[in-house]
Design a protein around this motif. Structure first.
Motif: not given
Ligand code: AMP
Ligand code: MG
Length: 355
Positions: A282-283, A303, A308-309, A312-313, A336, A338, A342, A345-346
């Protein structure tokens, strides 16, 4: 068939738009940019054109398409909306259109059954991408456009990714740059409800639960129990099970060719002797429990540093593609947080994973 890419930026935009509209008018399919992922578009009112979308994607006919509208008002041309339902629909439109929210509503007869896989409802949205909007307006009819990837594979977030998926199978890709939301639209089935409007969340996406709760009660469709699953399988076969209205289905989706694993806890990862592994972090922080778990052959971060979500998306499908092409034997993806974006993404990571 040769696949042409046309740039749709600045002075090239006009020519790209007319080329796309000409092909759509001729009943052809065209890959188009949206703010979520690239779509493979066809005239939604022409069943033969829509059939070409299913053929190019090798998509099973039980998986319905989303139609893209040029204007907010035109929703009434394609959906049967009662005055009570219209109250909530208008609120959703005011708040989220144009944007990455798809509404599932009762359909009008003008929408061919192939678009909706025979369902009495149709999924509609209005894209916020300026090129997609211009194409919808110039074309003047709704465009049926699922993601421009082969069925079950990773959605494309750039013109280059579309080319890798569909080269030779479609005549044109309109290159409108990288997608700035990066994951597929949120899908809700909208219902009037008893005391409050009901928004049945069929797919998590960029419009998050917290945003939707301002308008109505967000309901997550229940997963089928094992018993209900067996009964449906016996009665209707795989097709019945995979109908999107059978909630929780199409669970394997968005999948890279390389096996991908998502664990509930990092300790569940048991590397096999002689296998090479990539980490989708994730980071990139050791405290998340994955970075130092193994001597990873490749590490990519969604990210970097920040977690940062939104970032990440946007990067999710691009990074998945890179790892898929990196030649490792397997990918381990770190879930990431939830919350908010998030959740979506999950959801994509779990669907991409081996079960
Ligand atoms: P894609 O265009 O690839 O993002 O996929 C569109 C998704 O929208 C499908 O996989 C379905 O899950 C969903 N969808 C489209 N139409 C309907 C509908 N009438 N009812 C429920 N879900 C739908
Ligand atoms: Mg898709």
């Amino acid at each position: 068939m040769e696949t042409e890419i046309v740039y749709a930026e600045e002075e090239m935009a006009h020519e790209a738009i007319s080329k796309a509209v000409r092909l759509l008018d001729d009943g052809e399919v065209v890959a188009l940019p949206t703010e979520t992922v690239y779509g493979l578009g066809a005239n939604a009112l022409d069943a033969d054109a829509v059939a070409k979308v299913f053929a190019a994607k090798e998509r099973p006919s039980f998986d319905p398409l989303i139609i893209h509208l040029a204007t907010r008002e035109s929703i009434h041309d394609y959906c049967e909306i009662s005055p009570e339902l219209n109250e909530v629909v208008q609120k959703l439109i005011q708040e989220f259109w144009p944007g990455p929210l798809t509404m599932v509503l009762p359909k009008k007869g003008i929408i061919p059954d192939i678009v909706t896989s025979g369902l009495p409802t149709v999924a509609v949205r209005m894209s916020a991408h300026p090129i997609m909007q211009d194409i919808c307006q110039a074309f003047g009819k709704p465009i049926a456009a699922p993601s421009a990837n082969r069925f079950g594979r990773i959605s494309p977030t750039s013109a280059g990714a579309v080319l890798k998926e569909l080269e030779g199978k479609i005549p044109l890709i309109v290159d409108g740059g990288a997608c700035n939301a990066g994951i597929e639209s949120t899908i809700v089935r909208v219902e009037v409800g008893k005391s409050r409007p009901e928004l049945h969340l069929l797919r998590a996406g960029p419009v998050v639960k917290e945003d939707l709760q301002k308008i109505g009660k967000v309901i997550r469709p229940k997963k089928l129990t094992e018993r209900a699953r067996k009964a449906l399988l016996e009665k209707q076969g795989e097709e019945g099970l995979n109908k999107p209205e059978a909630p929780g289905m199409l669970e394997s989706h968005y999948a890279p060719s390389t096996p991908l694993y998502v664990f509930d806890k990092p300790e569940e990862f048991q590397p096999e002797e002689g296998m090479s592994y990539a980490l989708l972090s994730y980071r990139g922080q050791a405290k998340d429990g994955y970075m130092e778990l193994h001597d990873w052959d490749v590490v990519e971060e969604l990210s970097p540093g920040k977690g940062k979500l939104g970032e990440a998306a946007v990067r999710l499908f691009h990074v998945l593609r890179m790892l898929d092409e990196s030649g490792v034997d397997a990918i381990v993806a770190e879930p990431v947080a939830e919350t908010g974006l998030g959740v979506a993404i999950n959801d994509r990571l779990r669907r991409a994973s081996q079960r």
